[in-house]
Scaffold this motif. Structure first.
Motif, PDB file in Angstrom:
ATOM      1  N   PHE A  74       0.650  -1.312   0.056  1.00  0.00           N
ATOM      2  CA  PHE A  74       0.208   0.040  -0.054  1.00  0.00           C
ATOM      3  C   PHE A  74       1.020   1.254  -0.116  1.00  0.00           C
ATOM      4  O   PHE A  74       1.726   1.525   1.002  1.00  0.00           O
ATOM      5  N   SER A  75       0.848   2.102  -1.121  1.00  0.00           N
ATOM      6  CA  SER A  75       1.635   3.426  -1.168  1.00  0.00           C
ATOM      7  C   SER A  75       0.966   4.580  -1.501  1.00  0.00           C
ATOM      8  O   SER A  75      -0.162   4.488  -2.034  1.00  0.00           O
ATOM      9  N   GLY A  76       1.424   5.627  -0.982  1.00  0.00           N
ATOM     10  CA  GLY A  76       0.965   7.018  -1.088  1.00  0.00           C
ATOM     11  C   GLY A  76       0.841   7.907  -0.030  1.00  0.00           C
ATOM     12  O   GLY A  76       0.889   7.082   1.185  1.00  0.00           O
ATOM     13  N   GLN A  77       0.899   9.086  -0.318  1.00  0.00           N
ATOM     14  CA  GLN A  77       0.939  10.180   0.897  1.00  0.00           C
ATOM     15  C   GLN A  77       2.131  10.121   1.672  1.00  0.00           C
ATOM     16  O   GLN A  77       1.949   9.946   2.918  1.00  0.00           O
ATOM     17  N   SER A  78       3.067   9.637   1.188  1.00  0.00           N
ATOM     18  CA  SER A  78       4.502   9.464   1.980  1.00  0.00           C
ATOM     19  C   SER A  78       4.270   8.339   2.978  1.00  0.00           C
ATOM     20  O   SER A  78       4.918   8.410   4.131  1.00  0.00           O
ATOM     21  N   ASN A  79       3.260   7.688   2.912  1.00  0.00           N
ATOM     22  CA  ASN A  79       3.382   6.604   3.814  1.00  0.00           C
ATOM     23  C   ASN A  79       3.056   5.046   3.136  1.00  0.00           C
ATOM     24  O   ASN A  79       2.118   4.926   2.771  1.00  0.00           O
ATOM     25  N   ASN A  80       4.248   4.237   3.325  1.00  0.00           N
ATOM     26  CA  ASN A  80       4.069   3.055   2.785  1.00  0.00           C
ATOM     27  C   ASN A  80       4.080   1.757   3.774  1.00  0.00           C
ATOM     28  O   ASN A  80       4.826   1.852   4.769  1.00  0.00           O
ATOM     29  N   TYR A  81       3.281   0.869   3.493  1.00  0.00           N
ATOM     30  CA  TYR A  81       3.199  -0.277   4.203  1.00  0.00           C
ATOM     31  C   TYR A  81       2.674  -1.453   3.346  1.00  0.00           C
ATOM     32  O   TYR A  81       2.406  -1.261   2.349  1.00  0.00           O
ATOM     33  N   GLY A  82       2.755  -2.488   4.308  1.00  0.00           N
ATOM     34  CA  GLY A  82       2.421  -3.870   3.520  1.00  0.00           C
ATOM     35  C   GLY A  82       1.762  -4.807   4.369  1.00  0.00           C
ATOM     36  O   GLY A  82       1.739  -4.471   5.506  1.00  0.00           O
TER      37      GLY A  82
END
Length: 186
Positions: A166-174
């Motif tokens: 999940f990426s976007g708005q300078s916050n990426n995680y998974g």
């Protein structure tokens, strides 16, 4: 960038396996729809691991057969990332909620084993905040979802393992997830 390189390498490996094999899978019926309902769980990675360790969700998937070993997929549902305890506190972070909407492919490289790839959007319904904080004025983001998977499918059952970013708005995680689904032809 390093995660993107690993993701691209996994996708290229899957495509190479698909092209390098001649398969007559019976799981996909060309020009027919299948519908599946799944339960899934996962381990959280990236920035979200500071707030959550696990994810649990449910998804529905519509599948359209293009050939005996290739299908298009449309998947949606709900993910709940359970909030974990805040450092030096007895209070948990609020869980993050997300509605994924993904389109993709499912390509069989043996009669029951497949490579899947999906891309789409994840709409956050709740964000990680301390318990009791009002969510009404907190921005909820929409994330780009990219998800390669490997799985096993029979006439009715589908078990898949995937990495979802999940990426976007300078916050990426998974998350690294497992999906168990029951499906049938329409």
């Amino acid at each position: 960038m390093k995660k993107l390189t690993k993701l691209a390498a996994a996708a290229l490996t899957g495509v190479a396996l698909l092209i390098g094999s001649n398969v007559k899978a019976q799981i996909i019926t060309p020009n027919k729809l299948r519908f599946g309902v799944g339960v899934e769980g996962g381990l959280v990675t990236g920035n979200a691991h500071n707030y959550s360790n696990t994810e649990l969700g449910g998804t529905a998937r519509l599948q359209y057969g293009l050939s005996n070993n290739l299908a298009l997929t449309l998947t949606s549902g709900y993910y709940n990332f359970f909030g974990k305890q805040q450092p030096n506190s007895t209070v948990n972070y609020q869980s993050l909620g997300m509605v994924p909407i993904k389109g993709g492919i499912k390509a069989f490289f043996t009669p029951n084993l497949y490579f899947g790839a999906e891309v789409g959007a994840g709409i956050e319904t709740k964000t990680f905040l301390p318990q009791g904080v009002n969510q009404d004025f907190v921005a909820k983001d929409t994330k780009l979802i990219v998800s390669p998977a490997l799985g096993y499918a029979s006439k009715h059952w589908d078990v898949g393992v995937r990495y979802e970013n999940f990426s976007g708005q300078s916050n990426n995680y998974g998350l690294v997830g497992l999906r168990l689904a029951y499906g049938f032809g329409l």
